[in-house]
Design a protein around this motif. Sequence first.
Motif, PDB file in Angstrom:
ATOM      1  N   SER A  27       0.812  -1.226   0.000  1.00 49.79           N
ATOM      2  CA  SER A  27       0.000   0.000   0.000  1.00 49.79           C
ATOM      3  C   SER A  27       0.840   1.269   0.000  1.00 49.79           C
ATOM      4  N   ALA A  28       2.173   1.122  -0.016  1.00 51.51           N
ATOM      5  CA  ALA A  28       3.043   2.316   0.068  1.00 51.51           C
ATOM      6  C   ALA A  28       2.746   3.290  -1.071  1.00 51.51           C
ATOM      7  N   GLU A  29       2.562   2.768  -2.291  1.00 50.22           N
ATOM      8  CA  GLU A  29       2.350   3.667  -3.438  1.00 50.22           C
ATOM      9  C   GLU A  29       0.945   4.274  -3.444  1.00 50.22           C
ATOM     10  N   SER A  30       0.119   3.881  -2.491  1.00 45.02           N
ATOM     11  CA  SER A  30      -1.177   4.555  -2.319  1.00 45.02           C
ATOM     12  C   SER A  30      -1.022   5.726  -1.359  1.00 45.02           C
ATOM     13  N   PRO A  33       1.691   5.150   4.986  1.00 52.27           N
ATOM     14  CA  PRO A  33       3.005   4.854   5.563  1.00 52.27           C
ATOM     15  C   PRO A  33       3.175   3.360   5.850  1.00 52.27           C
ATOM     16  N   THR A  34       4.406   2.878   5.706  1.00 52.42           N
ATOM     17  CA  THR A  34       4.683   1.494   6.138  1.00 52.42           C
ATOM     18  C   THR A  34       5.021   1.581   7.629  1.00 52.42           C
ATOM     19  N   PHE A  35       5.557   0.521   8.185  1.00 53.52           N
ATOM     20  CA  PHE A  35       5.843   0.532   9.632  1.00 53.52           C
ATOM     21  C   PHE A  35       7.292   0.827   9.935  1.00 53.52           C
ATOM     22  N   TRP A  41       5.287   4.075  10.570  1.00 58.24           N
ATOM     23  CA  TRP A  41       4.565   4.317  11.834  1.00 58.24           C
ATOM     24  C   TRP A  41       5.462   4.066  13.032  1.00 58.24           C
ATOM     25  N   TRP A  42       6.233   2.982  12.972  1.00 63.00           N
ATOM     26  CA  TRP A  42       7.052   2.660  14.161  1.00 63.00           C
ATOM     27  C   TRP A  42       8.371   3.422  14.131  1.00 63.00           C
ATOM     28  N   ARG A  43       8.540   4.261  13.109  1.00 65.43           N
ATOM     29  CA  ARG A  43       9.678   5.193  13.125  1.00 65.43           C
ATOM     30  C   ARG A  43       9.228   6.468  13.842  1.00 65.43           C
ATOM     31  N   THR A 107      -2.976 -11.203   3.663  1.00 65.21           N
ATOM     32  CA  THR A 107      -2.379  -9.890   3.900  1.00 65.21           C
ATOM     33  C   THR A 107      -2.221  -9.591   5.381  1.00 65.21           C
ATOM     34  N   GLN A 108      -1.119  -8.914   5.703  1.00 64.25           N
ATOM     35  CA  GLN A 108      -0.896  -8.429   7.073  1.00 64.25           C
ATOM     36  C   GLN A 108      -1.509  -7.037   7.213  1.00 64.25           C
ATOM     37  N   ASN A 109      -1.901  -6.456   6.089  1.00 68.19           N
ATOM     38  CA  ASN A 109      -2.383  -5.076   6.121  1.00 68.19           C
ATOM     39  C   ASN A 109      -3.793  -4.999   6.675  1.00 68.19           C
ATOM     40  N   GLY A 213       9.256  -8.841   6.786  1.00 67.49           N
ATOM     41  CA  GLY A 213       9.489 -10.155   7.393  1.00 67.49           C
ATOM     42  C   GLY A 213      10.081 -10.042   8.789  1.00 67.49           C
ATOM     43  N   THR A 214       9.508  -9.133   9.593  1.00 60.79           N
ATOM     44  CA  THR A 214      10.044  -9.003  10.966  1.00 60.79           C
ATOM     45  C   THR A 214       9.036  -9.429  12.021  1.00 60.79           C
ATOM     46  N   VAL A 215       7.751  -9.554  11.651  1.00 62.71           N
ATOM     47  CA  VAL A 215       6.747  -9.867  12.674  1.00 62.71           C
ATOM     48  C   VAL A 215       6.225 -11.282  12.460  1.00 62.71           C
ATOM     49  N   TYR A 216       6.323 -12.099  13.496  1.00 59.04           N
ATOM     50  CA  TYR A 216       5.833 -13.479  13.403  1.00 59.04           C
ATOM     51  C   TYR A 216       4.363 -13.539  13.714  1.00 59.04           C
ATOM     52  N   PHE A 235       8.758  -9.479  -3.966  1.00 56.52           N
ATOM     53  CA  PHE A 235       8.563  -8.176  -4.606  1.00 56.52           C
ATOM     54  C   PHE A 235       8.780  -7.131  -3.515  1.00 56.52           C
ATOM     55  N   ASN A 236       9.924  -6.422  -3.603  1.00 57.49           N
ATOM     56  CA  ASN A 236      10.254  -5.471  -2.537  1.00 57.49           C
ATOM     57  C   ASN A 236      11.173  -4.407  -3.111  1.00 57.49           C
ATOM     58  N   ILE A 237      11.177  -3.201  -2.470  1.00 55.79           N
ATOM     59  CA  ILE A 237      12.109  -2.172  -2.981  1.00 55.79           C
ATOM     60  C   ILE A 237      13.499  -2.448  -2.438  1.00 55.79           C
ATOM     61  N   GLU A 238      13.600  -3.250  -1.359  1.00 60.39           N
ATOM     62  CA  GLU A 238      14.936  -3.561  -0.853  1.00 60.39           C
ATOM     63  C   GLU A 238      15.193  -5.043  -1.071  1.00 60.39           C
ATOM     64  N   ASP A 239      16.467  -5.406  -1.054  1.00 56.76           N
ATOM     65  CA  ASP A 239      16.840  -6.801  -1.271  1.00 56.76           C
ATOM     66  C   ASP A 239      16.757  -7.502   0.079  1.00 56.76           C
ATOM     67  N   PRO A 250       9.488  -0.844  -6.927  1.00 55.48           N
ATOM     68  CA  PRO A 250       8.147  -0.609  -6.394  1.00 55.48           C
ATOM     69  C   PRO A 250       7.166  -1.650  -6.944  1.00 55.48           C
ATOM     70  N   CYS A 251       6.409  -2.296  -6.057  1.00 52.86           N
ATOM     71  CA  CYS A 251       5.542  -3.390  -6.534  1.00 52.86           C
ATOM     72  C   CYS A 251       4.425  -2.881  -7.441  1.00 52.86           C
ATOM     73  N   GLY A 252       4.161  -1.565  -7.374  1.00 50.73           N
ATOM     74  CA  GLY A 252       3.179  -0.985  -8.302  1.00 50.73           C
ATOM     75  C   GLY A 252       3.650  -1.125  -9.746  1.00 50.73           C
TER      76      GLY A 252
HETATM   77  N1  APR Z   1       7.041  -1.815  -3.186  1.00 53.03           N
HETATM   78  C1  APR Z   1       7.510  -2.956  -2.616  1.00 53.03           C
HETATM   79  N2  APR Z   1       7.970  -3.024  -1.344  1.00 53.03           N
HETATM   80  C2  APR Z   1       7.962  -1.886  -0.622  1.00 53.03           C
HETATM   81  C3  APR Z   1       7.498  -0.657  -1.142  1.00 53.03           C
HETATM   82  C4  APR Z   1       7.015  -0.662  -2.482  1.00 53.03           C
HETATM   83  N3  APR Z   1       6.558   0.441  -3.078  1.00 53.03           N
HETATM   84  N4  APR Z   1       7.629   0.283  -0.172  1.00 53.03           N
HETATM   85  C5  APR Z   1       8.136  -0.333   0.912  1.00 53.03           C
HETATM   86  N5  APR Z   1       8.359  -1.636   0.644  1.00 53.03           N
HETATM   87  C6  APR Z   1       8.855  -2.680   1.548  1.00 53.03           C
HETATM   88  C7  APR Z   1       9.948  -2.241   2.493  1.00 53.03           C
HETATM   89  O1  APR Z   1      11.213  -2.419   1.883  1.00 53.03           O
HETATM   90  C8  APR Z   1       9.743  -3.218   3.655  1.00 53.03           C
HETATM   91  O2  APR Z   1      10.461  -4.427   3.423  1.00 53.03           O
HETATM   92  O3  APR Z   1       7.769  -3.033   2.360  1.00 53.03           O
HETATM   93  C9  APR Z   1       8.247  -3.515   3.604  1.00 53.03           C
HETATM   94  C10 APR Z   1       7.470  -2.841   4.719  1.00 53.03           C
HETATM   95  O4  APR Z   1       7.858  -3.456   5.935  1.00 53.03           O
HETATM   96  P1  APR Z   1       7.170  -3.009   7.292  1.00 53.03           P
HETATM   97  O5  APR Z   1       7.077  -1.539   7.341  1.00 53.03           O
HETATM   98  O6  APR Z   1       7.869  -3.754   8.393  1.00 53.03           O
HETATM   99  O7  APR Z   1       5.668  -3.532   7.168  1.00 53.03           O
HETATM  100  P2  APR Z   1       5.163  -5.026   7.353  1.00 53.03           P
HETATM  101  O8  APR Z   1       6.214  -6.006   6.904  1.00 53.03           O
HETATM  102  O9  APR Z   1       3.828  -5.110   6.757  1.00 53.03           O
HETATM  103  O10 APR Z   1       5.004  -5.166   8.970  1.00 53.03           O
HETATM  104  C11 APR Z   1       4.456  -6.399   9.432  1.00 53.03           C
HETATM  105  O11 APR Z   1       4.201  -5.435  11.634  1.00 53.03           O
HETATM  106  O12 APR Z   1       3.576  -3.681  12.988  1.00 53.03           O
HETATM  107  C12 APR Z   1       3.190  -4.885  12.455  1.00 53.03           C
HETATM  108  O13 APR Z   1       0.967  -5.442  12.075  1.00 53.03           O
HETATM  109  C13 APR Z   1       2.000  -4.677  11.582  1.00 53.03           C
HETATM  110  O14 APR Z   1       1.304  -6.012   9.741  1.00 53.03           O
HETATM  111  C14 APR Z   1       2.392  -5.241  10.241  1.00 53.03           C
HETATM  112  C15 APR Z   1       3.545  -6.117  10.585  1.00 53.03           C
END
Ligand code: APR
Length: 261
Positions: A27-30, A33-35, A41-43, A107-109, A213-216, A235-239, A250-252
């Motif tokens: 949802s980042a490209e919408s 914020p990611t976490f 959010w957690w930043r 989805t975790q979202n 991949g940080t939350v179990y 599919f991720n912007i980082e390796d 960007p997965c978009g």
């Molecule tokens: N396209 C692809 N990947 C992206 C993009 C993008 N446009 N923008 C960011 N990312 C990647 C980041 O590189 C990162 O690896 O998305 C990931 C986001 O990671 P987090 O912010 O940790 O989010 P998430 O993995 O969903 O967190 C898991 O933690 O706080 C809990 O419940 C919350 O469901 C969430 C869980």
Amino acid sequence: SSTSYEAFRQFLKSAKHIATLCGAGLSAESGIPTFRGEGGWWRTFEATQLATPSAFKANPSRVWEFYHYRRELVLKKQPNNAHKALMDFENKILSQTPQNQTFTVITQNVDGLSSNLKNLIEMHGSLFRTRCTKCGDIDKNYNSPICEGLKGTENLNLDSNIPIEQLPSCTKCGGLLRPDVVWFNEKLDPNIIDKIHEELDRCDLLLVIGTSGTVYPAAGYANYVNLRGGKVAVFNIEDTGDADFKFIGPCGETLPKALEV
Ligand code: APR
């Protein structure tokens, strides 16, 4: 380095059961914020103050301010091309005659931006559902603002100390409502865990989209599929490390190309 789209598409055609695990990056490209990434959010906030049962017990007003703010933010956003790619791909699979492939999105979202998918598992709940802390009633509520007490809180104020009687209350028993999301240190619904494991046990291919991949338990799913011989496509912007298929960007952009939709 990214794998070739051609190799992926070949494998995709032969996969019987395809599953995805999505995270905030979807949802980042919408503009949501990611976490843990830039502006996450957690930043900005301390998750233990906002996304745990003890935080809600200690200060329900602060937790509701945070979730109300996220609800109102999401209501102003649209699904992006990655959400659309998942929807179009699901339509493609469901219109096969005979249907010889299955497709399930895990989805975790909690942003509800994938809610029009037919085979969707929202493992962390949804911003747009509430659960009564007294009688357990689950209510799908999209109304904005969710209650009088939270009205007009466009700019987030975590210290507005809204009296509990002005927070969202249950239409059935008057009890205090909570967001129907999974917080840290909470267990997931066992029925949801079972549904997820059905998919992880049978999928030939798991697409891991936009998650750190940080939350179990979600963080262990890719490895679980890999160990039983399923293929993993990231599919991720980082390796984020080894995978059978990897699309950095960007997965978009990468997801519509990979799924050819
Ligand atoms: N396209 C692809 N990947 C992206 C993009 C993008 N446009 N923008 C960011 N990312 C990647 C980041 O590189 C990162 O690896 O998305 C990931 C986001 O990671 P987090 O912010 O940790 O989010 P998430 O993995 O969903 O967190 C898991 O933690 O706080 C809990 O419940 C919350 O469901 C969430 C869980």
